[in-house]
Design an enzyme around this catalytic site. Structure first.
Site, PDB file in Angstrom:
ATOM      1  N   GLY A  44     -15.265  46.075  16.944  1.00 26.07           N
ATOM      2  CA  GLY A  44     -15.239  47.354  16.577  1.00 26.07           C
ATOM      3  C   GLY A  44     -13.920  47.926  16.675  1.00 26.07           C
ATOM      4  O   GLY A  44     -12.881  47.179  17.340  1.00 26.07           O
ATOM      5  N   PRO A  45     -13.942  49.112  16.171  1.00 31.55           N
ATOM      6  CA  PRO A  45     -12.448  49.870  16.239  1.00 31.55           C
ATOM      7  C   PRO A  45     -11.894  50.155  17.632  1.00 31.55           C
ATOM      8  O   PRO A  45     -12.949  49.992  18.472  1.00 31.55           O
ATOM      9  CB  PRO A  45     -12.675  51.050  15.202  1.00 31.55           C
ATOM     10  CG  PRO A  45     -14.177  51.203  15.192  1.00 31.55           C
ATOM     11  CD  PRO A  45     -14.878  49.965  15.480  1.00 31.55           C
ATOM     12  N   PRO A  46     -10.781  50.480  17.643  1.00 31.04           N
ATOM     13  CA  PRO A  46     -10.179  50.804  18.991  1.00 31.04           C
ATOM     14  C   PRO A  46     -10.922  52.217  19.475  1.00 31.04           C
ATOM     15  O   PRO A  46     -11.435  53.065  18.754  1.00 31.04           O
ATOM     16  CB  PRO A  46      -8.841  51.062  18.864  1.00 31.04           C
ATOM     17  CG  PRO A  46      -8.553  50.281  17.652  1.00 31.04           C
ATOM     18  CD  PRO A  46      -9.508  50.248  16.737  1.00 31.04           C
ATOM     19  N   GLY A  47     -11.242  52.238  20.913  1.00 29.68           N
ATOM     20  CA  GLY A  47     -11.886  53.379  21.382  1.00 29.68           C
ATOM     21  C   GLY A  47     -13.167  53.941  21.476  1.00 29.68           C
ATOM     22  O   GLY A  47     -13.426  55.184  21.853  1.00 29.68           O
ATOM     23  N   SER A 100     -13.892  45.793  -2.421  1.00 27.74           N
ATOM     24  CA  SER A 100     -14.862  46.868  -2.618  1.00 27.74           C
ATOM     25  C   SER A 100     -14.381  48.040  -3.172  1.00 27.74           C
ATOM     26  O   SER A 100     -15.052  49.047  -3.447  1.00 27.74           O
ATOM     27  CB  SER A 100     -15.205  47.292  -1.249  1.00 27.74           C
ATOM     28  OG  SER A 100     -14.303  47.661  -0.404  1.00 27.74           O
ATOM     29  N   GLY A 129     -15.346  52.209  23.276  1.00 28.69           N
ATOM     30  CA  GLY A 129     -15.952  51.853  24.451  1.00 28.69           C
ATOM     31  C   GLY A 129     -16.435  50.538  24.802  1.00 28.69           C
ATOM     32  O   GLY A 129     -17.317  50.208  25.592  1.00 28.69           O
ATOM     33  N   LYS A 130     -15.762  49.500  24.111  1.00 25.94           N
ATOM     34  CA  LYS A 130     -15.928  48.100  24.080  1.00 25.94           C
ATOM     35  C   LYS A 130     -15.849  47.559  25.700  1.00 25.94           C
ATOM     36  O   LYS A 130     -16.580  46.899  26.404  1.00 25.94           O
ATOM     37  CB  LYS A 130     -15.281  47.509  23.179  1.00 25.94           C
ATOM     38  CG  LYS A 130     -15.456  47.538  21.632  1.00 25.94           C
ATOM     39  CD  LYS A 130     -14.979  46.571  20.875  1.00 25.94           C
ATOM     40  CE  LYS A 130     -13.380  46.833  20.952  1.00 25.94           C
ATOM     41  NZ  LYS A 130     -12.645  47.882  20.470  1.00 25.94           N
ATOM     42  N   THR A 131     -14.602  48.075  26.029  1.00 23.85           N
ATOM     43  CA  THR A 131     -14.076  47.494  27.526  1.00 23.85           C
ATOM     44  C   THR A 131     -15.103  48.204  28.615  1.00 23.85           C
ATOM     45  O   THR A 131     -15.487  47.597  29.550  1.00 23.85           O
ATOM     46  CB  THR A 131     -12.635  47.805  27.772  1.00 23.85           C
ATOM     47  OG1 THR A 131     -11.931  47.171  26.829  1.00 23.85           O
ATOM     48  CG2 THR A 131     -12.118  47.466  29.169  1.00 23.85           C
ATOM     49  N   LYS A 140     -17.990  53.075   6.471  1.00 22.39           N
ATOM     50  CA  LYS A 140     -17.750  53.896   5.259  1.00 22.39           C
ATOM     51  C   LYS A 140     -18.460  55.214   5.098  1.00 22.39           C
ATOM     52  O   LYS A 140     -17.752  56.200   4.837  1.00 22.39           O
ATOM     53  CB  LYS A 140     -17.820  52.941   4.138  1.00 22.39           C
ATOM     54  CG  LYS A 140     -16.755  51.793   3.974  1.00 22.39           C
ATOM     55  CD  LYS A 140     -17.260  50.886   2.909  1.00 22.39           C
ATOM     56  CE  LYS A 140     -16.186  49.632   2.758  1.00 22.39           C
ATOM     57  NZ  LYS A 140     -16.399  48.940   1.469  1.00 22.39           N
TER      58      LYS A 140
END
Length: 803
Positions: free
Chosen positions: A358-361, A681, A363-365, A724
């Protein structure tokens, strides 16, 4: 071979005594203790009669009250020679086996067993050369066994060798050689004397070989014990000498040796460590190799061999912990709950390998840390961003100066357990160069089928990683090698909606920033309206990292005001927000903006989430050149050419001059020009912009679109639909055209976004043009006028989908 005469039997009825773990052969004298009431009663009855009793073995020795199915059906009729009462109501009895007997039925069970038997009458064996040969062979084999094993006394051996009757010889040898009741019973049930003697010969050969092997093993063990005692004596002497010389290393080696004895290593690791310890103990004081050897041994002993933390498998607690730490991320939380549920059913569940993309920020970590807290496990983290050296993963070989284990083993040592939650951060940022490919080294680490024997180059022995729960994070899977990606379970962590950001800010970010800046709880207050204004005007991101920094700035400004004005609490208003942060940096477009010719809202999916993309097209007199600008990739350029070909092929239907490709130059530009863009796309977006520019028909600016185009005008599915639509929602767009085949992906989109946006599925380009253009393109001189903007809520709209 001569055979015995036909077997004769005689029916008798005798008291029966089941034996536990014992077996009596004919001609065998044996004493044993009797304690069960039924057995004592049978013994007393036999003593009052003719002192004959039927002895038969039990199948299972644990059964205290055996039935007919619990005993064998072939036993021995024995004569009672002596009875001796023992303390505790037990009786010791001496018996001598007489005849074999077959149990036909149990005629009495209380107060003791009485069996109806067929007693075998010995008939003698016809003497022949083969019989003599078999007897002589049995004698020789028995004599070899006695000499090899050393278990039979010379007196017993001599008495057995004097027996000339084949049946009696076989029974006596079996009584002295066979140990298991099952083997004895099998021989007891062989009624033919010669067959029984031949079988015992085969058993003697086997037992003699086994006895020989046992003697060799015992000799090796005895020699090893003597060597160990010698080594111990010499080691103690060396230690005493070194102590007298003031050398402290001797004591340290003994401490390391004691630690090795207590450490539950695998066999290979223990052997290597013991060998290295032996080298260390023999090194001369001051040798440069001492430090290298000691470092290796201490690394081996410091690893958490056999140490694991118990998992907390309480599903309710896990749900509560995950909900406390994070808002949303339902798919991730559900996967953790599934893992816990399976662990409760299957104790030896291998650790999964999850990959949060997913994109940064977003909450993956932090969700990985929450998973460790929910499971009750240790947490370790390793950043893979920019790692280029394979030795970072597998370690350096000990031949190099300053060699150490890789970061995988180092992190396991840091965790102190074999089953931590191990976060491999930014796995998509690994690179390779002349020092190796770390991504290939990660294949062994993340493969649950082989990481139970992971080999670090420094340790040079297998280490079990199967209990580790590996979690990896990535912004995009495009740069992850396919074999490595195949070993991981992908979980998409998409960007947040405005409502989700609002809840995250209220529940987590604002209280955390207040605490980090040392202010009292709830001393800085922001209403929902002010928080939305902060989110909309000062941040534009898929995650919440910039939002956290912005809230931190508001908290600091509030702390300054609290000190200056001597306030206990500060409530942030719109004016204060502008004062603290300045004028809003971002302005979202509003639906209903004036239509424009040649300008179309497209949707893009990047590593930082979804974004809107305005595609501008203009025409000018020329020779039919197609100019493409905006840092476009090859795939996007091909989409532009496909759009031009479609428009050219359908020019008459769209009311466009047939020779436009000869008389007009077309320029397609995609802002921002410095940002690279690629992907198919934008095909329908470019087609709509071309038609608008060539026909002069304006495009509604409250409409956005996405989809790949074919030369036949079909709209093909795309990826990243959720991101999107979130970007369209943030930009204030209320109508979005999507490929019809992407309808199934709407399940992942938040409900509040679907309620705010009209989704129109398109299968052909004609549907896109009819929805996005203010007029329907027609080859006629008078075109059918379409409204400038889409109807308001409640009025008739183009056929679309609403949540």
């Amino acid at each position: 071979m001569a055979k015995a005469k036909k077997r004769r039997t005689e029916p008798v009825s005798l008291p029966m005594l089941p034996l536990r773990g014992l077996m009596v052969f004919p001609h065998m004298v044996l004493h044993f203790d009797v304690g069960r009431k039924k057995s004592i009663a049978a013994l007393e009855q036999a003593m009052m009669a003719d002192q004959k009793i039927f002895l038969v073995a039990q199948r299972e020795i644990d059964v205290d009250d055996p039935g007919i199915d619990d005993i064998y059906h072939v036993g021995t009729i024995a004569s009672i020679k002596q009875v001796l009462k023992l303390p505790g109501d037990n009786i010791r009895v001496l018996v001598e086996g007489r005849n074999r007997a077959i149990l036909r039925a149990v005629t009495q069970e209380e107060p003791y067993f009485v069996g109806a038997l067929d007693m075998l009458i010995p008939q003698g064996t016809v003497v022949s050369i083969e019989t003599d040969a078999l007897l002589r062979t049995a004698h020789n084999y028995f004599e070899d066994y006695c000499r090899t094993s050393g278990r039979i006394s010379p007196e017993t051996m001599q008495s057995v060798l004097e027996v000339e009757d084949p049946g009696q010889l076989a029974d006596l040898i079996a009584a002295n050689v066979l140990q298991k009741v099952e083997d004895r019973q099998q021989l007891l049930e062989e009624f033919d004397d010669l067959a029984r003697l031949e079988a015992i010969c085969a058993i003697l050969v086997r037992e003699t070989e086994l006895a020989g092997v046992e003697k060799k093993v015992q000799a090796r063990v005895r020699k090893q014990i003597e060597q160990n005692q010698k080594d111990y004596y010499l080691r103690e002497q060396i230690k005493a000498i070194q102590t007298e010389l003031g050398d402290k290393d001797a004591t340290d080696v003994e401490d390391l040796r004691a630690r090795l004895e207590k450490t539950p290593m695998n066999d290979e690791a223990r052997e290597k460590t013991a060998r290295e310890l032996e080298r260390l103990s023999r090194m001369a004081p001051g040798s440069p190799e001492i430090g290298v050897s000691r470092t290796y041994i201490e690394w081996m002993l410091d690893l958490p061999w056999g140490r694991s933390t118990p998992d907390n498998l309480d599903l309710k607690r896990a749900r509560r912990v995950l909900a406390e730490d994070h808002y949303g991320l339902e798919e991730v939380k559900e996967r953790v709950i599934e893992y816990l549920a399976v662990c409760r059913i299957k104790n030896n569940m291998k650790g999964p390998v999850l990959c949060f993309v997913g994109p940064p920020g977003v909450g993956k970590t932090s969700i990985a840390k929450s998973i460790a807290r929910a499971l009750g496990r240790k947490f370790v983290q390793m950043s893979l961003g920019g790692v280029r050296d394979e030795a970072e993963i597998r370690g350096h070989r000990r031949t190099y100066i300053g060699a150490i284990p890789g970061r995988i083993i180092s992190s396991i040592k840091q965790a102190g357990t074999l089953n931590p939650v191990f976060l491999l951060d930014e796995i998509d940022k690994m690179a390779s160069d002349v020092r190796g490919d770390p991504a290939s080294a990660m294949l062994e680490v993340l493969d649950s089928a082989q990481n139970n024997a992971f080999r670090d180059h420094y340790l040079e022995c297998p280490f079990d990683l199967s209990g580790v729960m590996f979690i990896t994070t990535a912004n995009s899977v495009d740069t992850i090698p396919r074999p490595l990606l195949d070993r991981m379970e992908l979980i998409e962590v998409s960007g947040y909606t405005e409502d989700e950001k609002l809840n995250i800010a209220k529940r987590h970010l604002l209280p955390k920033q207040i605490e980090e800046h040392g202010l009292p709880a709830k001393s800085v207050k922001l209403t929902d309206r002010i928080m939305r204004a902060l989110i909309q005007g000062y941040t534009r991101e898929a995650g919440v990292r910039r939002l956290q920094r912005t809230i931190g700035k508001v908290v600091r400004k509030s702390a300054v005001q609290m000190i200056d004005d001597e306030l206990e609490t500060v409530t942030v208003t719109q004016d204060k927000l502008t004062e603290y942060l300045g004028a809003p940096r971002y302005h979202y477009e509003k639906a209903g903006k004036k239509p424009e010719v040649g300008v179309v809202n497209g949707l893009a999916y990047t590593v930082v989430g979804g974004d809107t993309l305005q595609i501008e097209t203009t025409t000018m007199p020329g020779t039919g050149q197609l100019e493409l600008t905006g840092s476009l990739g090859d795939v996007m350029k091909e989409s532009a050419r496909a759009a031009k070909s479609y428009v050219r092929a359908h020019a008459s239907e769209l009311g466009i001059a047939d020779d436009f490709y000869k008389t007009l130059d077309i320029h397609i530009h995609v802002p921002e020009g410095a940002v690279p863009k690629d992907g198919p796309s934008a095909g329908v977006t470019m087609t709509t912009a071309l038609v608008s520019a060539l026909t002069g028909i304006a495009v509604r600016q409250n409409v956005a679109m996405t989809g790949e185009i074919t030369l036949r005008g079909r709209v093909l599915p795309i990826g990243g639909l959720k991101e999107k639509l979130l970007a369209a929602h943030r930009a204030g767009i209320d109508t979005v055209l999507i490929p019809k085949e992407n309808i199934k992906d709407l399940e992942e989109v938040p409900e509040n976004v679907l309620k705010a946006i009209t989704i129109i599925p398109a299968e052909i380009v004609r549907t896109v043009l009819e929805t996005a253009l203010c007029e329907i393109p027609t080859p006629k001189k008078k075109t059918e006028r379409m409204p400038d903007v889409l109807p308001a809520a409640g009025a008739e709209k183009p056929a679309g989908l609403h949540a």
